[in-house]
Design a protein around this motif. Sequence first.
Motif, PDB file in Angstrom:
ATOM      1  N   ALA A   8       0.836  -1.205   0.000  1.00  0.00           N
ATOM      2  CA  ALA A   8       0.000   0.000   0.000  1.00  0.00           C
ATOM      3  C   ALA A   8       0.868   1.251   0.000  1.00  0.00           C
ATOM      4  N   MET A   9       2.023   1.179   0.657  1.00  0.00           N
ATOM      5  CA  MET A   9       2.934   2.321   0.686  1.00  0.00           C
ATOM      6  C   MET A   9       3.456   2.599  -0.726  1.00  0.00           C
ATOM      7  N   ALA A  10       3.840   1.548  -1.438  1.00  0.00           N
ATOM      8  CA  ALA A  10       4.337   1.716  -2.807  1.00  0.00           C
ATOM      9  C   ALA A  10       3.245   2.301  -3.695  1.00  0.00           C
ATOM     10  N   GLU A  11       2.013   1.838  -3.536  1.00  0.00           N
ATOM     11  CA  GLU A  11       0.901   2.364  -4.335  1.00  0.00           C
ATOM     12  C   GLU A  11       0.638   3.823  -3.987  1.00  0.00           C
ATOM     13  N   ALA A  12       0.734   4.176  -2.694  1.00  0.00           N
ATOM     14  CA  ALA A  12       0.486   5.552  -2.252  1.00  0.00           C
ATOM     15  C   ALA A  12       1.518   6.511  -2.826  1.00  0.00           C
ATOM     16  N   VAL A  13       2.765   6.072  -2.954  1.00  0.00           N
ATOM     17  CA  VAL A  13       3.804   6.934  -3.530  1.00  0.00           C
ATOM     18  C   VAL A  13       3.408   7.352  -4.943  1.00  0.00           C
ATOM     19  N   SER A  14       2.775   6.463  -5.681  1.00  0.00           N
ATOM     20  CA  SER A  14       2.363   6.803  -7.049  1.00  0.00           C
ATOM     21  C   SER A  14       1.204   7.797  -7.062  1.00  0.00           C
ATOM     22  N   ARG A  15       0.565   8.021  -5.900  1.00  0.00           N
ATOM     23  CA  ARG A  15      -0.590   8.927  -5.831  1.00  0.00           C
ATOM     24  C   ARG A  15      -0.277  10.264  -5.158  1.00  0.00           C
ATOM     25  N   VAL A  16       0.963  10.521  -4.753  1.00  0.00           N
ATOM     26  CA  VAL A  16       1.251  11.757  -4.020  1.00  0.00           C
ATOM     27  C   VAL A  16       0.993  13.013  -4.846  1.00  0.00           C
ATOM     28  N   GLY A  17       0.964  12.895  -6.157  1.00  0.00           N
ATOM     29  CA  GLY A  17       0.637  14.038  -7.009  1.00  0.00           C
ATOM     30  C   GLY A  17      -0.782  14.549  -6.792  1.00  0.00           C
ATOM     31  N   GLU A  18      -1.647  13.736  -6.174  1.00  0.00           N
ATOM     32  CA  GLU A  18      -3.031  14.130  -5.875  1.00  0.00           C
ATOM     33  C   GLU A  18      -3.106  15.081  -4.677  1.00  0.00           C
ATOM     34  N   ILE A  19      -2.030  15.172  -3.907  1.00  0.00           N
ATOM     35  CA  ILE A  19      -2.021  15.959  -2.676  1.00  0.00           C
ATOM     36  C   ILE A  19      -1.590  17.389  -2.975  1.00  0.00           C
ATOM     37  N   ASP A  20      -2.369  18.343  -2.491  1.00  0.00           N
ATOM     38  CA  ASP A  20      -2.079  19.766  -2.678  1.00  0.00           C
ATOM     39  C   ASP A  20      -1.055  20.217  -1.628  1.00  0.00           C
ATOM     40  N   PRO A  21       0.123  20.685  -2.042  1.00  0.00           N
ATOM     41  CA  PRO A  21       1.122  21.138  -1.075  1.00  0.00           C
ATOM     42  C   PRO A  21       0.592  22.219  -0.122  1.00  0.00           C
ATOM     43  N   ALA A  22      -0.257  23.106  -0.626  1.00  0.00           N
ATOM     44  CA  ALA A  22      -0.811  24.151   0.237  1.00  0.00           C
ATOM     45  C   ALA A  22      -1.710  23.553   1.320  1.00  0.00           C
TER      46      ALA A  22
END
Length: 186
Positions: free
Chosen positions: A94-108
């Motif tokens: 799940a951690m490996a899959e989550a790394v591929s989704r970090v672009g969905e997170i808004d830095p602000a």
Amino acid sequence: NVDDVDRTYFETEVAPWVDGKLITYLGEADAAAKRKLLHDARCLLAPNSWDEPFGLFMVEAMACGTPVVVGRRGSADEVVASGATGFVVDSLDAMAEAVSRVGEIDPAACRRWVEDRFDVSHMVDGYLAVYERILEASSRAARPGRPPGPSLHDHDLDIALAAHDLEPDVLRVPVEIEIEESVPDR
């Protein structure tokens, strides 16, 4: 820096993977270098192996606008808003899959989360509220032979914690984190 107690592990398990290209060992970073590294990272990957009682490193990353991907242990669920400031996961897959989704997170959003929950004034208010509850409970549950009143002797503290179903780890030491004025553009 690698502590003497960790040197053998570092030399046998970590160093062979450091190739200077894909994986670089930088050593210990000062505050400014750490902020730059965290800001420039796609995410902070925290495959924690113990129950972290607070996780200041996660707060520091989010203060820089960097999402956190962390295993569900210790304070992870309290510190990271899964899906909004990073991902709290239950396995390495799940951690490996989550790394591929970090672009969905808004830095602000990461930054706002830290400002809203972990800046110094919020932390102080939280600690004061806990201390007030403990003092109130200890004055109601004074030990035999002792007049009721606020006190924080060990025995009274145990009674106060039990009266509120609080575990001793709720008394975390306040920390001050350095938050810059804004999250710079990536």
